[in-house]
Design a protein around this motif. Structure first.
Motif, PDB file in Angstrom:
ATOM      1  N   GLN A  83       3.017  14.649   7.609  1.00 57.27           N
ATOM      2  CA  GLN A  83       3.170  15.327   6.319  1.00 57.27           C
ATOM      3  C   GLN A  83       1.946  15.069   5.452  1.00 57.27           C
ATOM      4  N   GLN A  84       1.585  13.801   5.307  1.00 57.46           N
ATOM      5  CA  GLN A  84       0.429  13.527   4.457  1.00 57.46           C
ATOM      6  C   GLN A  84      -0.829  14.106   5.076  1.00 57.46           C
ATOM      7  N   LEU A  85      -0.992  13.886   6.398  1.00 56.41           N
ATOM      8  CA  LEU A  85      -2.212  14.353   7.050  1.00 56.41           C
ATOM      9  C   LEU A  85      -2.414  15.851   6.815  1.00 56.41           C
ATOM     10  N   ALA A 145      -3.546  -3.194   0.313  1.00 53.88           N
ATOM     11  CA  ALA A 145      -4.293  -2.119   0.978  1.00 53.88           C
ATOM     12  C   ALA A 145      -4.423  -0.941   0.029  1.00 53.88           C
ATOM     13  N   SER A 146      -5.654  -0.698  -0.396  1.00 45.03           N
ATOM     14  CA  SER A 146      -5.866   0.419  -1.322  1.00 45.03           C
ATOM     15  C   SER A 146      -7.332   0.818  -1.323  1.00 45.03           C
ATOM     16  N   LYS A 147      -7.604   2.019  -0.864  1.00 45.67           N
ATOM     17  CA  LYS A 147      -8.998   2.467  -0.811  1.00 45.67           C
ATOM     18  C   LYS A 147      -9.642   2.367  -2.200  1.00 45.67           C
ATOM     19  N   THR A 148      -8.927   2.832  -3.234  1.00 47.80           N
ATOM     20  CA  THR A 148      -9.504   2.853  -4.588  1.00 47.80           C
ATOM     21  C   THR A 148      -9.267   1.559  -5.353  1.00 47.80           C
ATOM     22  N   PHE A 149      -8.229   0.837  -4.934  1.00 49.37           N
ATOM     23  CA  PHE A 149      -7.758  -0.360  -5.657  1.00 49.37           C
ATOM     24  C   PHE A 149      -7.409  -0.024  -7.097  1.00 49.37           C
ATOM     25  N   THR A 150      -6.932   1.208  -7.303  1.00 45.74           N
ATOM     26  CA  THR A 150      -6.485   1.620  -8.652  1.00 45.74           C
ATOM     27  C   THR A 150      -5.106   2.260  -8.604  1.00 45.74           C
ATOM     28  N   THR A 151      -4.552   2.434  -7.423  1.00 47.88           N
ATOM     29  CA  THR A 151      -3.274   3.149  -7.288  1.00 47.88           C
ATOM     30  C   THR A 151      -2.164   2.353  -7.959  1.00 47.88           C
ATOM     31  N   GLN A 152      -1.501   2.998  -8.917  1.00 50.29           N
ATOM     32  CA  GLN A 152      -0.553   2.292  -9.788  1.00 50.29           C
ATOM     33  C   GLN A 152       0.531   1.576  -8.982  1.00 50.29           C
ATOM     34  N   MET A 204      -0.391  18.176   4.841  1.00 51.42           N
ATOM     35  CA  MET A 204      -0.090  18.793   3.543  1.00 51.42           C
ATOM     36  C   MET A 204      -1.042  18.309   2.451  1.00 51.42           C
ATOM     37  N   GLU A 205      -1.547  17.077   2.590  1.00 49.61           N
ATOM     38  CA  GLU A 205      -2.540  16.623   1.599  1.00 49.61           C
ATOM     39  C   GLU A 205      -3.935  17.155   1.960  1.00 49.61           C
ATOM     40  N   SER A 206      -4.162  17.417   3.245  1.00 48.19           N
ATOM     41  CA  SER A 206      -5.450  17.989   3.653  1.00 48.19           C
ATOM     42  C   SER A 206      -5.516  19.483   3.350  1.00 48.19           C
ATOM     43  N   GLY A 228     -11.351   9.197   4.493  1.00 44.01           N
ATOM     44  CA  GLY A 228     -10.256   9.629   3.625  1.00 44.01           C
ATOM     45  C   GLY A 228      -9.041   8.732   3.810  1.00 44.01           C
ATOM     46  N   GLY A 229      -8.240   8.532   2.770  1.00 43.17           N
ATOM     47  CA  GLY A 229      -7.079   7.639   2.876  1.00 43.17           C
ATOM     48  C   GLY A 229      -6.167   8.003   4.027  1.00 43.17           C
ATOM     49  N   ARG A 230      -5.951   9.327   4.219  1.00 37.93           N
ATOM     50  CA  ARG A 230      -5.040   9.762   5.275  1.00 37.93           C
ATOM     51  C   ARG A 230      -5.678   9.741   6.652  1.00 37.93           C
ATOM     52  N   GLY A 274       0.857  -1.195   0.000  1.00 37.49           N
ATOM     53  CA  GLY A 274       0.000   0.000   0.000  1.00 37.49           C
ATOM     54  C   GLY A 274       0.884   1.232   0.000  1.00 37.49           C
ATOM     55  N   ILE A 275       0.267   2.388  -0.155  1.00 34.35           N
ATOM     56  CA  ILE A 275       1.053   3.630  -0.190  1.00 34.35           C
ATOM     57  C   ILE A 275       0.215   4.766   0.391  1.00 34.35           C
ATOM     58  N   GLY A 276       0.852   5.828   0.799  1.00 31.70           N
ATOM     59  CA  GLY A 276       0.134   6.963   1.398  1.00 31.70           C
ATOM     60  C   GLY A 276      -0.611   6.506   2.644  1.00 31.70           C
ATOM     61  N   GLY A 277      -1.893   6.857   2.707  1.00 33.27           N
ATOM     62  CA  GLY A 277      -2.672   6.498   3.892  1.00 33.27           C
ATOM     63  C   GLY A 277      -2.856   5.007   4.057  1.00 33.27           C
ATOM     64  N   SER A 278      -2.545   4.239   3.021  1.00 32.04           N
ATOM     65  CA  SER A 278      -2.668   2.770   3.122  1.00 32.04           C
ATOM     66  C   SER A 278      -1.353   2.134   3.542  1.00 32.04           C
ATOM     67  N   ASP A 279      -0.419   2.980   3.948  1.00 33.13           N
ATOM     68  CA  ASP A 279       0.904   2.497   4.372  1.00 33.13           C
ATOM     69  C   ASP A 279       1.357   3.223   5.639  1.00 33.13           C
ATOM     70  N   GLY A 337      -5.185  17.575  -6.334  1.00 36.39           N
ATOM     71  CA  GLY A 337      -3.848  17.914  -6.840  1.00 36.39           C
ATOM     72  C   GLY A 337      -3.009  16.703  -7.192  1.00 36.39           C
ATOM     73  N   VAL A 338      -3.415  15.502  -6.761  1.00 35.40           N
ATOM     74  CA  VAL A 338      -2.581  14.321  -7.041  1.00 35.40           C
ATOM     75  C   VAL A 338      -2.982  13.648  -8.350  1.00 35.40           C
ATOM     76  N   GLU A 339      -4.069  14.107  -8.951  1.00 36.08           N
ATOM     77  CA  GLU A 339      -4.610  13.369 -10.113  1.00 36.08           C
ATOM     78  C   GLU A 339      -3.799  13.583 -11.396  1.00 36.08           C
TER      79      GLU A 339
HETATM   80  O1  F6P Z   1      -1.844  10.519  -2.607  1.00 34.59           O
HETATM   81  C1  F6P Z   1      -3.089  10.317  -3.143  1.00 34.59           C
HETATM   82  C2  F6P Z   1      -3.765   9.158  -2.441  1.00 34.59           C
HETATM   83  O2  F6P Z   1      -5.052   9.005  -2.963  1.00 34.59           O
HETATM   84  C3  F6P Z   1      -3.834   9.334  -0.925  1.00 34.59           C
HETATM   85  O3  F6P Z   1      -4.847  10.194  -0.519  1.00 34.59           O
HETATM   86  C4  F6P Z   1      -4.033   7.909  -0.496  1.00 34.59           C
HETATM   87  O4  F6P Z   1      -3.772   7.708   0.884  1.00 34.59           O
HETATM   88  C5  F6P Z   1      -3.014   7.198  -1.410  1.00 34.59           C
HETATM   89  O5  F6P Z   1      -3.043   7.939  -2.634  1.00 34.59           O
HETATM   90  C6  F6P Z   1      -3.310   5.740  -1.645  1.00 34.59           C
HETATM   91  O6  F6P Z   1      -4.601   5.628  -2.194  1.00 34.59           O
HETATM   92  P1  F6P Z   1      -5.312   4.177  -2.166  1.00 34.59           P
HETATM   93  O7  F6P Z   1      -5.468   3.804  -0.712  1.00 34.59           O
HETATM   94  O8  F6P Z   1      -6.619   4.400  -2.857  1.00 34.59           O
HETATM   95  O9  F6P Z   1      -4.405   3.217  -2.898  1.00 34.59           O
END
Ligand code: F6P
Length: 517
Positions: free
Chosen positions: A341-343, A201-208, A345-347, A259-261, A148-153, A481-483
């Motif tokens: 930082q994520q909490l 771990a991925s809220k969207t299950f699309t994070t590359q 700066m991303e908020s 939210g992910g974070r 996972g990455i970001g809030g999923s890590d 901004g991350v899109e």
């Molecule tokens: O950085 C953009 C972001 O959508 C974060 O908000 C999120 O925590 C991270 O990527 C991972 O997203 P996901 O959990 O959907 O894979």
């Protein structure tokens, strides 16, 4: 009461005047000299912590004006909207109810509309915790790999490291977030297919990054003769269909109002629960809930998230400080700066308000840091003698780690010394050794490094970020901004294969050719 953007309030005008007449010349040394009870006035207890705000560049008048800004901006009404489940994430038309993830079962203080949702939260929590307990008691699973990455890590990493004294003695935890495959490879070299559980771990299950790593892990698993993908892969996501399409049957969901974070309290916390067990996980939720109640019910003057937030705004919009340094003095909190930082700066890294109008003032500062004792040998020179003043947030833990009382005393001594040195400075005839002092800091002293204290600390920061975002009139809960970067990455990936530079800027085209030569 209508909400008013901070710069359109009477309080903002009064703050500007007071900053010009008193604020910018404020001197900590003099302030302590003139008010013997400054420490008592500017420090307080809150759930699982004691916080000293007295080394900040504030006095009674500026504090009162800042509280007036909170009242006039309608922050308290906004707080009620959040706790009532209103869709305050207006650009995504979603609520922001991470507080519900740690709300006790059956607690009737919720508005009616949320009681059904609370039931669903506890059903999912109980199911996740039961699965965690099953994994904990299954000796055939020795390694857990969270992909996972970001809030999923960041939340699971922080919590497992901070609560290492409660870690399951026979399980190893690995975290894979980076896209380059090297990190995944290093982990796969250490584990066996049939004794490993992969958590995708991925809220969207699309994070590359996450899906790429998960696909590589699955290929490895099969190549290693792994028999049951369904037994060795599970998913934590709000996109269960995508997880099933990936071949994962065992999924734990969470809702779009998380939210992910803000998600470590949800099933994203599965690795945490496997590490520390369900009782400790519930203690972590309970600590966060105590801070929620403190934020929800405490008058402004003793409301710690609000007191921290108004100092953040005072520094950002009046002193124009560009960043805040986070200095944890406990090894278990070494990933706290990254998490915050994520909490923050991303908020709050936004530049238009809820109406889409450009804001006429600064919003989120840069949040950065690393273990304080290590920072003393890296960047504290700048904090003491640099041309920029950077507020420092010390986070220390009163109770020593088991068996390390004497070394812990040295750690605490360093934290106290650094905060004192930043404030006092040093007058000498040698200008190279002169230190201006008057450099502000906040000192957060956690009771202990327990699940409840960690929960309270993170919830404190979630609500602090909510208050500054509310004052700035921005949406703290989206992240448009991350899109663009994600879309362009796919385009650049195709160009690296094809070599086509049509339509590219000269720099990207030039680099593309360098990379292909
Ligand atoms: O950085 C953009 C972001 O959508 C974060 O908000 C999120 O925590 C991270 O990527 C991972 O997203 P996901 O959990 O959907 O894979």
């Amino acid at each position: 009461m209508k909400r008013t953007r901070c710069d359109q309030t009477r309080a903002w005008v009064n703050l500007q005047a007071y900053y010009s007449s008193h604020g910018k010349a404020f001197n900590l040394h003099a302030a302590f000299g003139s008010k013997t009870d400054r420490f008592e006035q500017f420090s307080q207890s809150a759930p699982h912590m004691f916080v000293d705000l007295s080394k900040n560049l504030i006095d009674e008048k500026s504090q009162q004006l800042l509280y007036g800004l909170v009242e006039e901006s309608g922050v308290l009404q906004h707080r009620e909207e959040m706790f009532s489940g209103e869709k305050i994430n207006s650009t995504e038309k979603r609520a922001a109810m991470h507080f519900l993830l740690r709300w006790p079962h059956g607690n009737k203080n919720l508005t009616n509309g949320l009681l059904n949702q609370l039931q669903e939260v506890h059903q999912t929590l109980d199911r996740m915790l039961a699965y965690a307990e099953r994994i904990r008691s299954d000796d055939s699973i020795t390694d857990i790999v969270n992909i996972g990455i970001g809030g999923s890590d960041l939340g699971p990493v922080l919590a497992i490291q901070a609560l290492v004294t409660h870690k399951h003695p026979k399980k190893r935890f690995h975290f894979v977030s980076s896209l380059d495959g090297v990190e995944l490879g290093a982990v796969l070299d250490q584990v066996q297919a049939n004794s490993t559980l992969f958590v995708v771990a991925s809220k969207t299950f699309t994070t590359q990054e996450t899906i790429t790593n998960a696909q590589s892990a699955r290929e490895w698993f099969v190549a290693q003769g792994g028999r049951e993908v369904a037994e060795h892969f599970c998913a934590v996501t709000s996109n269960v269909e995508a997880a099933q399409a990936f071949g994962i049957q065992n999924s734990f969901g969470f809702w779009d109002w998380v939210g992910g974070r803000y998600s470590m309290w949800s099933a994203i916390g599965l690795p945490i629960a496997i590490s520390i067990g369900q009782e400790r996980f519930r203690e972590m939720l309970a600590g966060a809930h105590e801070m929620d109640e403190h934020f929800r019910l405490t008058p402004v003057e003793r409301n710690l998230p609000i007191r921290l937030a108004v100092i953040d705004l005072w520094y950002r919009n009046f002193f124009k400080f560009g960043s805040r340094n986070i200095a944890p003095y406990h090894r278990g909190l070494r990933r706290l700066p990254a998490y915050l930082q994520q909490l923050e700066m991303e908020s709050n890294g936004k530049s238009v308000d809820l109406c889409g109008e450009p804001v006429a003032y600064q919003t989120a500062p840069v949040v950065w840091g690393e273990l304080g004792a290590n920072g003393q040998h890296a960047y504290f020179q700048l904090l003491h003698q640099g041309t920029d003043i950077i507020p420092v947030e010390f986070v220390a833990v009163k109770k020593p780690p088991p068996g390390l009382k004497s070394q812990h005393r040295i750690v605490i001594a360093n934290a106290l010394a650094q905060a004192r040195a930043l404030m006092m400075g040093q007058a000498t005839s040698d200008s190279h050794r002169e230190m201006s002092g008057n450099r502000p800091s906040t000192f957060i002293l956690l009771e202990d490094m327990s699940p409840a204290s960690l929960g309270a600390l993170i919830a404190l920061n979630e609500h602090r970020v909510f208050v500054t975002g509310s004052l700035w009139g921005i949406n703290s809960f989206d992240q448009w901004g991350v899109e663009l970067g994600k879309v362009l990455a796919k385009d650049m990936s195709a160009r690296l294969s094809s070599g086509s530079d049509s339509g590219l800027d000269a720099s990207s085209a030039g680099l593309l050719h360098q990379l292909r030569s």
